[in-house]
Structures are given as C-alpha cells and as structure tokens.
Design an enzyme around this catalytic site. Structure first.
Site, PDB file in Angstrom:
ATOM      1  N   LYS A  92       0.790  -1.240   0.000  1.00  0.00           N
ATOM      2  CA  LYS A  92       0.000   0.000   0.000  1.00  0.00           C
ATOM      3  C   LYS A  92       0.821   1.289   0.000  1.00  0.00           C
ATOM      4  CE  LYS A  92      -3.957  -2.061   2.246  1.00  0.00           C
ATOM      5  NZ  LYS A  92      -4.953  -1.987   3.298  1.00  0.00           N
ATOM      6  N   ASP A 128      -9.735   2.706   2.352  1.00  0.00           N
ATOM      7  CA  ASP A 128      -9.691   2.168   3.723  1.00  0.00           C
ATOM      8  C   ASP A 128     -10.167   3.209   4.735  1.00  0.00           C
ATOM      9  OD1 ASP A 128      -8.708  -0.381   3.206  1.00  0.00           O
ATOM     10  OD2 ASP A 128      -6.604   0.215   3.401  1.00  0.00           O
TER      11      ASP A 128
HETATM   12  P1  NAP Z   1       1.825  -2.724   6.956  1.00  0.00           P
HETATM   13  O1  NAP Z   1       1.841  -1.467   6.154  1.00  0.00           O
HETATM   14  O2  NAP Z   1       2.800  -3.799   6.661  1.00  0.00           O
HETATM   15  O3  NAP Z   1       1.969  -2.277   8.512  1.00  0.00           O
HETATM   16  C1  NAP Z   1       2.034  -3.224   9.520  1.00  0.00           C
HETATM   17  C2  NAP Z   1       2.076  -2.527  10.895  1.00  0.00           C
HETATM   18  O4  NAP Z   1       1.966  -3.516  11.899  1.00  0.00           O
HETATM   19  C3  NAP Z   1       3.360  -1.762  11.173  1.00  0.00           C
HETATM   20  O5  NAP Z   1       3.057  -0.640  11.938  1.00  0.00           O
HETATM   21  C4  NAP Z   1       4.183  -2.778  11.971  1.00  0.00           C
HETATM   22  O6  NAP Z   1       5.082  -2.180  12.878  1.00  0.00           O
HETATM   23  C5  NAP Z   1       3.110  -3.477  12.756  1.00  0.00           C
HETATM   24  N1  NAP Z   1       3.457  -4.843  13.112  1.00  0.00           N
HETATM   25  C6  NAP Z   1       3.732  -5.860  12.264  1.00  0.00           C
HETATM   26  N2  NAP Z   1       3.973  -6.993  12.967  1.00  0.00           N
HETATM   27  C7  NAP Z   1       3.870  -6.661  14.281  1.00  0.00           C
HETATM   28  C8  NAP Z   1       4.020  -7.385  15.500  1.00  0.00           C
HETATM   29  N3  NAP Z   1       4.319  -8.687  15.484  1.00  0.00           N
HETATM   30  N4  NAP Z   1       3.827  -6.734  16.663  1.00  0.00           N
HETATM   31  C9  NAP Z   1       3.516  -5.428  16.670  1.00  0.00           C
HETATM   32  N5  NAP Z   1       3.361  -4.684  15.559  1.00  0.00           N
HETATM   33  C10 NAP Z   1       3.535  -5.289  14.379  1.00  0.00           C
HETATM   34  O7  NAP Z   1       0.404  -3.437   6.888  1.00  0.00           O
HETATM   35  P2  NAP Z   1      -1.039  -2.746   6.661  1.00  0.00           P
HETATM   36  O8  NAP Z   1      -1.334  -2.641   5.223  1.00  0.00           O
HETATM   37  O9  NAP Z   1      -1.117  -1.535   7.506  1.00  0.00           O
HETATM   38  O10 NAP Z   1      -2.009  -3.880   7.226  1.00  0.00           O
HETATM   39  C11 NAP Z   1      -2.022  -4.236   8.595  1.00  0.00           C
HETATM   40  C12 NAP Z   1      -3.193  -5.159   8.874  1.00  0.00           C
HETATM   41  O11 NAP Z   1      -4.407  -4.435   8.774  1.00  0.00           O
HETATM   42  C13 NAP Z   1      -3.340  -6.289   7.853  1.00  0.00           C
HETATM   43  O12 NAP Z   1      -2.715  -7.439   8.301  1.00  0.00           O
HETATM   44  C14 NAP Z   1      -4.837  -6.514   7.748  1.00  0.00           C
HETATM   45  O13 NAP Z   1      -5.183  -7.605   8.556  1.00  0.00           O
HETATM   46  C15 NAP Z   1      -5.439  -5.273   8.332  1.00  0.00           C
HETATM   47  N6  NAP Z   1      -6.280  -4.538   7.347  1.00  0.00           N
HETATM   48  C16 NAP Z   1      -7.620  -4.811   7.317  1.00  0.00           C
HETATM   49  C17 NAP Z   1      -8.430  -4.101   6.458  1.00  0.00           C
HETATM   50  C18 NAP Z   1      -9.908  -4.376   6.447  1.00  0.00           C
HETATM   51  O14 NAP Z   1     -10.571  -3.965   5.502  1.00  0.00           O
HETATM   52  N7  NAP Z   1     -10.446  -5.009   7.452  1.00  0.00           N
HETATM   53  C19 NAP Z   1      -7.896  -3.142   5.591  1.00  0.00           C
HETATM   54  C20 NAP Z   1      -6.543  -2.919   5.651  1.00  0.00           C
HETATM   55  C21 NAP Z   1      -5.729  -3.614   6.526  1.00  0.00           C
HETATM   56  P3  NAP Z   1       6.571  -1.717  12.436  1.00  0.00           P
HETATM   57  O15 NAP Z   1       6.409  -0.327  11.897  1.00  0.00           O
HETATM   58  O16 NAP Z   1       7.345  -1.760  13.681  1.00  0.00           O
HETATM   59  O17 NAP Z   1       7.049  -2.688  11.411  1.00  0.00           O
END
Ligand code: NAP
Length: 308
Positions: A92, A128
């Site tokens: 994204k 989103d």
């Molecule tokens: P992303 O850009 O990769 O960001 C992931 C975030 O989570 C970062 O802030 C990361 O921290 C943190 N993180 C990853 N692993 C972690 C852990 N083990 N413990 C603590 N923090 C952790 O991903 P994204 O696109 O934002 O998506 C994140 C999640 O949102 C997805 O897995 C999905 O399930 C959910 N989502 C759902 C919808 C929906 O429509 N329901 C829409 C979008 C996203 P760091 O900065 O330290 O790496």
C-alpha cells in the site's frame, strides 16, 4: 462460451503468460487484489458478488505478488486492460510511487489500496479511510469526532485510520507502534488536525507511544476506541496485540484483522466486558468504495455483505 471460474490464486508467473493461462476463463479476469500473503483475502467473494449483481461481464481474482514484482505486476495489469486492482499488505505504501497519479486524500494518507485504470493510466485511491469510519458507525453507532482513539500500528492501514480520525476531528488520538519512529512521523503529519482547543485534562490530544505494556496501561483510562491496525491476529496462535488484562469494559475494540472470525483481540475485549468487532465491516465498505471508484456507480452493499 461456457462460463469458467478463475483460479483461486494466480502468481506473477501467471501474469507473464496471462493469455495462455486464462485461455478458457470466462468471463475474463479484469480486476484483482495484489498482496503477499493474500490467499486468505475475502475481496474476490464480495467483488464477484457485486459484479454478478450488476451483470458486469468480468471476474475479480487473487494475485500473489511479492514486493519486487509489484512494479511489473502493475505494468501487466495496464497492458492486459484491467479495470482496477486492490492492493494489500505489503504494497500500500510503496505503490504510491508506482502509479501515474494519486488522489489527494490518498496522497495525504500516504498509502493506496485501490488502483483504477483510466485511459491507460494507473490512478491510486484510498478507500480504507472512509471505510473505517463507516465500519465504526455501523458497529458501535458512534462518530469518530466524539471519540478518544488509540491506533495500534503505523503502516498502511494505520495511516488511513489515523488520518480519517484527524480529518473527522476526533477528540484525541494516540498512535502506538513497535517502531516508535514511524509513530512519531505519523503524529507529525497529523498535527494540523489537532491544533484546536479541547478540554481533555492532563493528557495530550495527539501523541505517539512506545509498544509497551506500561505505555498502554497509562493510556487506557483516557481512550474510548482501540483499533488494531497491525497483522497481529492473522495467525490463529497470535496473542492479543494488547494484553487482555489491560482491557476494560468502557472500551470499544476494533480489530482490522478479520481472519478466523473472533480474533484474539476481539476475544480479549469481549472477555473484559468491552464491545468488540473484527474487520469484516471495514473490508466490506472498502470493497464497496473501490467498486464505486472503478465503475462510477453505487455498489450493492447488501449483496456484498451477504457474500461474506
Ligand atoms: P503494513 O503497512 O505492513 O503495517 C504493519 C504494521 O503492523 C506496522 O506498523 C508494523 O510495525 C506493525 N506490526 C507488524 N507486525 C507486528 C508485531 N508482530 N507486533 C507489533 N506490531 C507489528 O500493513 P497494513 O497494510 O497496515 O495492514 C495491517 C493489517 O491491517 C493487515 O494485516 C490486515 O489484517 C489489516 N487490514 C484490514 C483491512 C480491512 O478492511 N479489514 C484493511 C486494511 C488492513 P513496524 O512499523 O514496527 O514494522
């Protein structure tokens, strides 16, 4: 020609031989989601239901695309006359620099989850953010502007959620992230939304905090809504992102993760006596808004909800 379903999962290699790979697929695949991992995505379910409802003769499919395949994957989508795409983890933020134009709000958020192909150009949007706001209203019958919100994470989803909170003028916003630096950066980008006076007592209206139990504990009494925007909970064995013992009955818990129904965070919230919901409602609304972006017409939200 007889209808033939698209495969459950395509790869970058399939895109390279697309005409051959999809020779018998009917109607043709002209929409999809790029992600890594992506096999769990429910987007095909809701989008194909919407396409069928509106009798639009095309299919939506799932594409396993690694980070180093994204640029070429988008190029293939353009050359193969796709109508649009959704982007999910981890594309994204990076995709912002891989498209020809970006809508103003998406630029502000710094992440895109929707790409529309218009006159041979790839245009990026973010659905989103508004989807999150709709989901909160639907799940808890409240508006973001009345809430003190804590967002867990500072990635693509968290940026959309936090920016929407800022744009709607929420009471208070706290961002907790494993890498504190990223939470600090996000706070700086959102400062313009939090300059107005509000009576909040001793706590800051906008702040970044460390990913630590003591920091969470200190905040909870001054928070109404906690949102998990990290992937913690995607695996069945994951813990709740915030220890269950810190959660309290006054909280609303929203987990953007929706895998396996009751996520660990939702379970922990309910056990603490809080109201809690998983991310299906956000998924539904971001999908409906993407559909609207691609086709310029109202999405059949109830049909899409039914498909989930
Ligand atoms: P992303 O850009 O990769 O960001 C992931 C975030 O989570 C970062 O802030 C990361 O921290 C943190 N993180 C990853 N692993 C972690 C852990 N083990 N413990 C603590 N923090 C952790 O991903 P994204 O696109 O934002 O998506 C994140 C999640 O949102 C997805 O897995 C999905 O399930 C959910 N989502 C759902 C919808 C929906 O429509 N329901 C829409 C979008 C996203 P760091 O900065 O330290 O790496």
């Amino acid at each position: 020609m007889k209808k033939r379903q698209a495969s459950a999962l395509y790869t970058f290699g399939d895109l390279q031989n697309w005409r051959e790979v999809t020779r018998k697929v009917q109607p043709s695949v002209r929409l999809g989601v790029f992600g890594d991992p992506v096999a769990h995505s429910l987007s095909p379910k809701i989008q194909n239901a919407a396409l069928q409802h509106h009798k639009i003769d095309m299919q939506y499919a799932t594409f396993q695309i690694a980070p180093d395949e994204l640029a070429d994957g988008l190029r293939f989508a353009r050359e193969l006359d796709f109508v649009g795409l959704n982007l999910t983890v981890p594309h994204k933020i990076v995709a912002l620099d891989r498209v020809d134009g970006v809508d103003l709000t998406a630029r502000k958020i710094g992440a895109i989850n929707t790409v529309a192909l218009r006159e041979g150009k790839l245009l990026g949007f973010n659905t989103d953010a508004v989807a999150f706001s709709r989901a909160i209203r639907e799940e808890f019958a409240v508006d973001l502007r009345d809430l003190r919100v804590m967002v867990l994470g500072a990635g693509g989803a968290a940026r959309a959620i936090a920016t929407q909170c800022g744009m709607e003028g929420c009471e208070r916003l706290v961002i907790a992230n494993r890498t504190l630096e990223k939470a600090n950066q996000l706070v700086e980008q959102l400062r313009e939304y939090f300059v107005g006076p509000r009576v909040l007592g001793p706590v800051a209206r906008l702040q970044a905090i460390t990913w630590e139990e003591s920091a969470f504990r200190f905040q909870i009494a001054n928070i109404d809504l906690v949102v998990n925007a990290t992937p913690v909970g995607l695996n069945r064995t994951d813990p709740s992102p915030i220890p269950a013992r810190l959660l309290a009955p006054h909280l609303m818990i929203y987990d953007t993760v929706y895998a396996h129904g009751r996520t660990p965070f939702v379970t922990a919230g309910l056990e603490a006596g809080a109201r809690a919901a998983n991310g299906l409602s956000m998924l539904l609304h971001q999908g409906a808004l993407s559909f609207q972006t691609w086709f310029g017409r109202e999405a059949p939200v109830d049909v899409m909800r039914q498909a989930l």
